[in-house]
Design an enzyme around this catalytic site. Structure first.
Site, PDB file in Angstrom:
ATOM      1  N   HIS A  69       0.888  -1.183   0.000  1.00 33.20           N
ATOM      2  CA  HIS A  69       0.000   0.000   0.000  1.00 33.20           C
ATOM      3  C   HIS A  69       0.917   1.222   0.000  1.00 33.20           C
ATOM      4  CE1 HIS A  69      -3.590  -2.397   1.804  1.00 33.20           C
ATOM      5  NE2 HIS A  69      -3.687  -2.309   0.488  1.00 33.20           N
ATOM      6  N   SER A  70       0.898   1.937  -1.093  1.00 33.61           N
ATOM      7  CA  SER A  70       1.988   2.897  -1.367  1.00 33.61           C
ATOM      8  C   SER A  70       2.075   4.034  -0.357  1.00 33.61           C
ATOM      9  CB  SER A  70       1.829   3.468  -2.780  1.00 33.61           C
ATOM     10  OG  SER A  70       0.470   3.647  -3.113  1.00 33.61           O
ATOM     11  N   GLU A  72       1.849   4.026   2.738  1.00 30.05           N
ATOM     12  CA  GLU A  72       2.332   3.615   4.053  1.00 30.05           C
ATOM     13  C   GLU A  72       3.853   3.736   4.104  1.00 30.05           C
ATOM     14  OE1 GLU A  72      -1.638   0.797   4.246  1.00 30.05           O
ATOM     15  OE2 GLU A  72       0.305  -0.181   4.497  1.00 30.05           O
ATOM     16  N   ASN A 144      -3.854  -5.638  -1.907  1.00 25.89           N
ATOM     17  CA  ASN A 144      -4.006  -6.583  -0.807  1.00 25.89           C
ATOM     18  C   ASN A 144      -5.412  -7.186  -0.780  1.00 25.89           C
ATOM     19  OD1 ASN A 144      -3.034  -8.083   1.357  1.00 25.89           O
ATOM     20  ND2 ASN A 144      -3.837  -6.627   2.860  1.00 25.89           N
ATOM     21  N   ARG A 145      -6.121  -7.098  -1.896  1.00 28.85           N
ATOM     22  CA  ARG A 145      -7.429  -7.771  -2.056  1.00 28.85           C
ATOM     23  C   ARG A 145      -7.478  -8.534  -3.385  1.00 28.85           C
ATOM     24  NH1 ARG A 145      -7.308  -5.777   2.192  1.00 28.85           N
ATOM     25  NH2 ARG A 145      -8.964  -4.841   3.490  1.00 28.85           N
ATOM     26  N   HIS A 196       2.626  -3.622   6.516  1.00 27.82           N
ATOM     27  CA  HIS A 196       1.743  -2.476   6.264  1.00 27.82           C
ATOM     28  C   HIS A 196       1.896  -1.489   7.431  1.00 27.82           C
ATOM     29  CE1 HIS A 196      -1.091  -4.435   3.223  1.00 27.82           C
ATOM     30  NE2 HIS A 196      -0.342  -5.442   3.600  1.00 27.82           N
ATOM     31  N   SER A 197       1.232  -0.372   7.328  1.00 23.77           N
ATOM     32  CA  SER A 197       0.994   0.494   8.501  1.00 23.77           C
ATOM     33  C   SER A 197      -0.397   1.065   8.301  1.00 23.77           C
ATOM     34  CB  SER A 197       2.047   1.614   8.557  1.00 23.77           C
ATOM     35  OG  SER A 197       1.761   2.618   7.594  1.00 23.77           O
TER      36      SER A 197
END
Lengths: 309, 96
Positions: A69-70, A72, A144-145, A196-197
């Site tokens: 996820h960019s 993050e 992530n899905r 991730h964050s």
């Protein structure tokens, strides 16, 4: 910076700076670090993976990725610090040295390069990939899905404008398909850690079903050990558990797919914000975040090494 | 370049499951264009939502009429992004 010793790990960097860091690290450590390009992003950027290996062929291995996820940013920054830490500690830290004498480590720092470039130049809040969605004015898929694990189930959206848009079909995103192909060709990954964050959580499968993972007891106790080690540095408190029990239902997620491929030690990290900065975590928290996370990573890597399967 | 002047990030704390679903309903209110930074999980965990300036008042009215507690986690997102950008640029200058 002329070398990775003078690279500034306590600040955020652009994709070009991170890619040249990777090349410098490889050039400085030809007997330990190599770079593999596992594919290309939609916009044609190379998907770089650093391989840390002391020899052998197709050794059992550990995969770590950051930045899927960019937005993050603390995760790509931590991944850069991890890369240098591995090089510095090999031959000095007995635990890491024992692991690398028998296993390989693969580290993908910029897992969503198009999205990451876009956060630096167009929209700091961008999370997804940057592929256009036919028939919609909204771009991108949530990487992530997009995995083939419960794909299409609830816990992802069918709306291209949603932040959790699953995509037209599983593995539709080259950023995802490239990792899938790598995992399928390597066939000897023993741990898969996707970072991730934010919100301080350590999660294991499943997210798409309430059915407990068959290794749930071991995954749970290892997660507890990992977050205890993490908290020992600065007291950062993590929650842990299966994705669906700890946060929400999420279908098509990375670690559900990797676990279903037989990679037992599959975990998702959600790093700090311990305060009120969210994704805009100040750069002065990069190194503390990386250091505490490293303790958890080492706990999982050491357990993987000592419990071959 | 997309900018975020006046966008706020609200930290919302649900009292119970009913309020949790009211917060989740925000996601379906497309016109508000809210961005969940930290999704709805359980009552114990706060939900962080970025709210664009144009829908701030509506979202706050929606929460307040339902007696849902929230605090402002980030007053003006663009201010923080400018600080982040400045930190990066000064780090680059130092490196050069």
């Amino acid at each position: 910076p002329r070398n990775t010793d003078s690279f500034d790990y306590s600040n955020y960097h652009t994709i070009n700076e991170i890619y040249s860091f990777q090349d410098m690290l490889v050039a400085e450590n030809p007997n330990l670090v190599s770079k593999i390009v596992i594919g290309q992003s939609y916009e044609g950027r190379p998907l770089n993976v650093l391989k840390f290996s002391t020899g052998g062929t197709n050794r059992p291995a550990i995969w770590i990725d950051t930045g899927i996820h960019s937005r993050e940013w603390v995760t790509q920054a931590s991944g850069t610090w991890f890369a240098k830490k591995i090089v510095l500690d090999y031959g000095h830290d007995p635990t890491l040295t024992a692991i690398l004498d028998k296993m390989d480590i693969f580290l993908q720092i910029v897992t969503n390069p198009d999205g990451f470039y876009y956060t630096h130049n167009s929209n700091r809040m961008w999370r997804k990939t940057r592929k256009p969605n036919p028939g919609s004015s909204c771009m991108g898929v949530d990487p992530n899905r997009n995995w083939d694990a419960g794909f299409g189930g609830s816990g992802a959206s069918g709306n291209p404008c949603s932040e959790t848009y699953r995509g037209p079909r599983a593995n539709s995103e080259s950023e995802v398909k490239s990792i899938v192909d790598f995992v399928n060709s390597h066939r000897n990954l023993k741990a898969f850690l996707s970072i991730h964050s934010y919100s301080q959580m350590l999660l294991y499968p499943y997210g798409y079903t309430t059915t407990p993972a068959k290794d749930q007891a071991e995954l749970h106790s290892l997660a507890k050990k990992a977050i205890t080690d993490l908290a020992s540095l600065y007291g950062t408190s993590y929650r842990y558990g299966s994705i669906i029990n700890t946060i929400y239902q999420a279908s098509g997620s990375t670690v559900d797919w990797t676990y279903n491929q037989g990679i037992k030690y599959s975990y998702t990290f959600e790093l700090r914000d311990t305060g009120r900065y969210g994704f805009i975590l100040p750069a002065n928290q990069i190194i503390p975040t990386a250091k505490e996370t490293w303790l958890a990573l080492m706990a999982i890597m050491d357990h993987t090494f000592k419990n071959p399967y | 370049k997309e900018t975020f002047e006046g966008h706020q990030v609200l930290r919302i704390v649900a009292k119970d499951e009913v309020q949790l679903s009211l917060i989740k309903d925000l996601e379906d209110m497309i016109e508000f264009e809210v961005d969940f930074w930290r999704g709805v999980t359980d009552v114990a965990s706060p939900v962080d939502v970025r709210v664009p300036f144009h829908s701030l008042q509506s979202v706050k009215i929606y929460l307040e009429t339902q007696d849902v507690e929230y605090s402002i986690m980030i007053e003006d997102l663009q201010v923080m992004l400018d600080e982040e950008q400045e930190a990066m640029e000064s780090a680059t200058r130092v490196a050069e």
